[in-house]
Scaffold this active site. Structure first.
Site, PDB file in Angstrom:
ATOM      1  N   ASP A  68       0.761  -1.341   0.114  1.00 17.26           N
ATOM      2  CA  ASP A  68      -0.049   0.020   0.014  1.00 17.26           C
ATOM      3  C   ASP A  68       0.750   1.357  -0.103  1.00 17.26           C
ATOM      4  O   ASP A  68       0.460   2.330   0.411  1.00 17.26           O
ATOM      5  CB  ASP A  68      -0.959   0.047   1.346  1.00 17.26           C
ATOM      6  CG  ASP A  68      -1.816  -1.103   1.053  1.00 17.26           C
ATOM      7  OD1 ASP A  68      -2.284  -1.653   0.044  1.00 17.26           O
ATOM      8  OD2 ASP A  68      -2.385  -1.585   2.207  1.00 17.26           O
ATOM      9  N   GLU A  69       1.971   1.330  -0.685  1.00 18.90           N
ATOM     10  CA  GLU A  69       2.865   2.492  -0.661  1.00 18.90           C
ATOM     11  C   GLU A  69       3.387   2.699  -2.064  1.00 18.90           C
ATOM     12  O   GLU A  69       4.418   3.568  -2.220  1.00 18.90           O
ATOM     13  CB  GLU A  69       4.053   2.277   0.098  1.00 18.90           C
ATOM     14  CG  GLU A  69       3.859   2.205   1.760  1.00 18.90           C
ATOM     15  CD  GLU A  69       5.005   2.346   2.588  1.00 18.90           C
ATOM     16  OE1 GLU A  69       6.130   2.655   2.159  1.00 18.90           O
ATOM     17  OE2 GLU A  69       4.898   2.019   3.919  1.00 18.90           O
TER      18      GLU A  69
END
Length: 283
Positions: A227-228
Site C-alpha cells: 500500500d505504498e
C-alpha cells in the site's frame, strides 16, 4: 488526401533547456500536427515529463525514427502509442464485485479504452459475473504453500494474452516481491482508504475506531512495499460519528469503483508517468 493517424508520445528525462523545442522539431520533421501538449518539470527530482498528441500521415515506425535521435540526445524514456488503442488488461479479484463490475461495465460501454481477455480470482464467487460479460474466468486458488505456483500460473496467463496492465480490483492477496518487480509500473491496486492513512487490512474499521470525518479510496501502482506504491488517484467522502463501521464499508464501495476506474482510464490513455515514488498525471 492522405489519411492521418493520431499518436500519443510520452517521455521523461533529466530537465534541461531545449527539450520542448527539440521534440516539436522532430514531430514537425515527421509531418505531425500537434493537437495537445502538456509538460512538467519537477523542482523536487529535476526530471522533465511531456505528453503530446499529434496527427501525421507517417507510420509509427517513421515517427519513432524521427524522435529517436532526440530521445538519445536527452537520455529519454519514451513511448509512442496510437490514440485510442485498447490496452490489454487482466483483472484480479476475490469476493467483492463492485470494482470488477464497474470496470467491466465501463469497458463494455466504451468509457475505458481497455480490452479484458481474462479475469483471475482466488475464489469462484465472481465467476457468474465474468460469464455475464463473456470474459474467461480463471480460478487460481492461493495458499501460503501454493503461492509460488499460483503466481507462476498468473504470469503464464499474462504472457499468453499479451497483457500490458494488471488491475487488482479488491484482490485480497499480497503479491510476492518478485511478482511486484515483474509488474513494476504495469499493475494498479485499489486500497479502500485515503493513503497513507490506514494501510493493511480492514481500513474502514481502523478509520471508524479513530473517529475520522472523511474516508476515501486510493488507486496506486503495486510495489513490494504494501500500500505504498506511487499514487494515481484518490477520492474522499465525509462521514460523522453516527456512522457504523459497516456503513463506512457500504459508503466506500462507490468511491472505490470510481477511483479505480479513473486510474485505469488515465493509465490506458498514457497520462500517467512515474517520478520515483510519485506520479505525474496529465489530465
Amino acid at each position: 488526401m492522405t489519411d492521418s493517424t493520431a499518436f500519443v508520445v510520452t517521455l521523461s528525462c533529466p530537465d534541461r533547456p531545449g527539450i520542448v523545442h527539440a521534440v516539436a522539431g522532430a514531430l514537425l520533421g515527421a509531418g505531425c500536427n500537434i493537437a495537445d501538449s502538456q509538460q512538467y518539470g519537477s523542482p523536487t527530482t529535476g526530471n522533465f515529463f511531456m505528453r503530446v498528441e499529434a496527427t501525421t500521415s507517417s507510420t509509427q515506425a517513421e515517427l519513432a525514427a524521427a524522435l529517436r535521435p532526440v530521445a538519445e540526445s536527452f537520455g529519454m524514456t519514451w513511448h509512442i502509442n496510437p490514440v485510442g488503442r485498447k490496452v490489454r488488461t487482466i483483472i484480479l479479484c476475490s469476493k467483492d464485485a463492485h470494482c470488477l463490475n464497474d470496470l467491466l461495465f465501463q469497458q463494455r460501454t466504451g468509457t475505458l479504452p481497455i480490452e479484458v481477455p481474462a479475469i483471475v480470482s482466488n475464489h469462484r464467487d465472481l465467476e457468474e459475473l465474468a460469464n455475464f460479460y463473456g470474459i474467461p474466468f480463471h480460478h487460481i486458488p492461493v495458499t501460503p504453500e501454493t503461492k509460488p505456483q499460483a503466481e507462476a500460473e498468473l504470469l503464464k496467463l499474462i504472457a499468453e494474452h499479451d497483457v500490458e496492465l494488471t488491475v487488482l480490483a479488491r484482490y485480497m492477496q499480497v503479491l510476492s516481491n518478485d511478482l511486484c518487480t515483474e509488474l513494476n509500473g504495469k499493475a494498479i491496486n485499489i486500497h479502500h482508504s485515503f493513503l497513507p492513512s490506514f494501510k493493511g487490512a480492514k481500513p474502514y474499521h481502523q478509520a471508524h475506531a479513530r473517529g475520522v470525518k472523511i474516508i476515501g479510496a486510493t488507486a496506486h501502482y503495486v510495489t513490494a512495499d504494501l500500500d505504498e506504491g506511487p499514487i494515481i488517484e484518490q477520492e474522499v467522502i465525509r462521514v460523522d460519528h453516527a456512522r457504523t463501521a459497516a456503513q463506512f464499508v457500504q459508503m466506500g464501495r462507490d468511491v472505490e469503483g470510481r477511483t479505480l476506474a479513473q486510474a485505469v482510464q488515465w493509465h490506458a490513455e498514457h497520462r500517467v508517468l512515474l517520478d520515483g515514488t510519485r506520479t505525474v498525471v496529465f489530465n
